[in-house]
Design an enzyme around this catalytic site. Structure first.
Site, PDB file in Angstrom:
ATOM      1  N   LYS A  16      -1.759   4.623   5.934  1.00 36.56           N
ATOM      2  CA  LYS A  16      -0.717   4.881   6.939  1.00 36.56           C
ATOM      3  C   LYS A  16       0.222   6.012   6.536  1.00 36.56           C
ATOM      4  CE  LYS A  16       2.174   1.025   5.556  1.00 36.56           C
ATOM      5  NZ  LYS A  16       3.301   1.676   4.880  1.00 36.56           N
ATOM      6  N   ARG A  91       9.591  -4.266   8.679  1.00 36.91           N
ATOM      7  CA  ARG A  91       8.567  -4.949   7.909  1.00 36.91           C
ATOM      8  C   ARG A  91       8.631  -6.455   8.085  1.00 36.91           C
ATOM      9  NH1 ARG A  91       7.190  -1.146   3.799  1.00 36.91           N
ATOM     10  NH2 ARG A  91       5.746  -1.903   2.224  1.00 36.91           N
ATOM     11  N   ARG A 130      -5.859   4.792  -5.861  1.00 35.19           N
ATOM     12  CA  ARG A 130      -4.567   5.479  -5.890  1.00 35.19           C
ATOM     13  C   ARG A 130      -3.837   5.179  -7.204  1.00 35.19           C
ATOM     14  NH1 ARG A 130      -0.369   3.690  -1.460  1.00 35.19           N
ATOM     15  NH2 ARG A 130       0.023   1.984  -2.901  1.00 35.19           N
ATOM     16  N   ARG A 136       1.378   4.813  -9.735  1.00 37.79           N
ATOM     17  CA  ARG A 136       2.602   4.236  -9.179  1.00 37.79           C
ATOM     18  C   ARG A 136       2.954   2.963  -9.931  1.00 37.79           C
ATOM     19  NH1 ARG A 136       2.920   3.960  -2.660  1.00 37.79           N
ATOM     20  NH2 ARG A 136       3.714   1.908  -3.182  1.00 37.79           N
ATOM     21  N   ARG A 147       2.010  -7.679  -2.399  1.00 38.41           N
ATOM     22  CA  ARG A 147       2.370  -6.865  -1.236  1.00 38.41           C
ATOM     23  C   ARG A 147       1.446  -7.154  -0.051  1.00 38.41           C
ATOM     24  NH1 ARG A 147       2.630  -2.333  -4.654  1.00 38.41           N
ATOM     25  NH2 ARG A 147       1.242  -1.121  -3.325  1.00 38.41           N
TER      26      ARG A 147
HETATM   27  P1  AMP Z   1       5.680   1.256   0.758  1.00 34.53           P
HETATM   28  O1  AMP Z   1       5.513   2.620   0.202  1.00 34.53           O
HETATM   29  O2  AMP Z   1       5.949   1.249   2.255  1.00 34.53           O
HETATM   30  O3  AMP Z   1       4.564   0.337   0.384  1.00 34.53           O
HETATM   31  O4  AMP Z   1       7.007   0.652   0.103  1.00 34.53           O
HETATM   32  C1  AMP Z   1       7.123   0.469  -1.285  1.00 34.53           C
HETATM   33  C2  AMP Z   1       8.125  -0.631  -1.592  1.00 34.53           C
HETATM   34  O5  AMP Z   1       9.419  -0.284  -1.065  1.00 34.53           O
HETATM   35  C3  AMP Z   1       7.810  -1.986  -0.965  1.00 34.53           C
HETATM   36  O6  AMP Z   1       6.903  -2.747  -1.744  1.00 34.53           O
HETATM   37  C4  AMP Z   1       9.198  -2.629  -0.917  1.00 34.53           C
HETATM   38  O7  AMP Z   1       9.594  -3.072  -2.194  1.00 34.53           O
HETATM   39  C5  AMP Z   1      10.073  -1.439  -0.567  1.00 34.53           C
HETATM   40  N1  AMP Z   1      10.222  -1.305   0.907  1.00 34.53           N
HETATM   41  C6  AMP Z   1       9.727  -0.312   1.685  1.00 34.53           C
HETATM   42  N2  AMP Z   1      10.038  -0.501   2.980  1.00 34.53           N
HETATM   43  C7  AMP Z   1      10.760  -1.658   3.024  1.00 34.53           C
HETATM   44  C8  AMP Z   1      11.359  -2.413   4.075  1.00 34.53           C
HETATM   45  N3  AMP Z   1      11.276  -2.024   5.350  1.00 34.53           N
HETATM   46  N4  AMP Z   1      12.018  -3.555   3.735  1.00 34.53           N
HETATM   47  C9  AMP Z   1      12.116  -3.957   2.471  1.00 34.53           C
HETATM   48  N5  AMP Z   1      11.560  -3.313   1.426  1.00 34.53           N
HETATM   49  C10 AMP Z   1      10.883  -2.171   1.696  1.00 34.53           C
END
Ligand code: AMP
Length: 199
Positions: A16, A91, A130, A136, A147
């Site tokens: 995404k 989310r 990745r 990461r 996750r």
């Molecule tokens: P992502 O790159 O979207 O997978 O985000 C990485 C991490 O950032 C997630 O595992 C959460 O810890 C935090 N995060 C990102 N977006 C949100 C959100 N909308 N609400 C809460 N935590 C978030």
């Protein structure tokens, strides 16, 4: 002036982020990723970064309050006045209501929600790749599984709410990057969402 307000939703490893950037570019709108905002702050060692590092490393969600504040700030920047593509927010249902309220205050609403559908096995394979490439710190096996569980429990239900509004486009997320971009663009065009730039 047309404005396009989009959200892209999909499990980690669905692609995404990559697709979000491409679609935002095609529509001439900013791509706003909460995950990217958190990662940038962690890297720069800001106060926000220090606050959220342990949470994101564990694969947990940052508080709705803090995340909501960050999104409000970002959506209030001038470049988001004429549309945006959100990646990673909302989310959960509380965040969805928060976004609804914020947009309603401005007389706005989402035009379409792109769901990138990818089987769990495929997501796991891509995240492992990745992790090897980018290293990461939240790509440990435990955090990844956590996750994906959060996605299935808290994020997937958003699609039911948006589905009732008739704005969800479910896109098969298995294929080449270009094929998937084409699928998304075709689905958005079929909704009458006009884009400004070629890809
Ligand atoms: P992502 O790159 O979207 O997978 O985000 C990485 C991490 O950032 C997630 O595992 C959460 O810890 C935090 N995060 C990102 N977006 C949100 C959100 N909308 N609400 C809460 N935590 C978030």
């Amino acid at each position: 002036m047309t404005s396009t307000r989009l959200l892209i939703v999909g499990p980690q490893g669905s692609g995404k982020g990559t697709q979000g950037v491409r679609i935002a570019e095609a529509y001439g709108i900013p791509e706003i990723s909460t995950g990217d905002i958190f990662r940038a702050n962690i890297k720069e060692g800001t106060e926000l970064g220090l606050k959220v590092k342990a949470i994101t490393d564990a694969g947990d969600l940052v508080s709705d309050e803090l995340t909501g504040e960050i999104v409000r700030d970002r959506l209030s920047q001038p470049d988001a006045a004429d549309g945006f593509l959100l990646d990673g927010y909302p989310r959960n249902i509380a965040q969805l209501h928060h976004l609804d309220e914020f947009l309603a205050e401005r007389g706005e609403s989402l035009d379409a929600v792109i769901e990138l559908a990818v089987p769990r096995e495929e997501s796991l394979k891509r995240i492992a790749l990745r992790a090897a490439e980018q290293g990461r710190s939240d790509d440990t096996e435990e955090a990844i599984a956590h996750r994906l569980d959060i996605y299935e429990r808290q994020t997937a239900p958003l699609l039911a709410v948006y589905g009732e509004r008739g704005i969800v486009e479910t896109i098969d997320g298995v294929g080449s990057l270009d094929e998937i971009t084409d699928r998304i663009l075709a689905a958005l065009e079929a909704r009458g969402l006009v884009r400004t730039a070629a890809v």
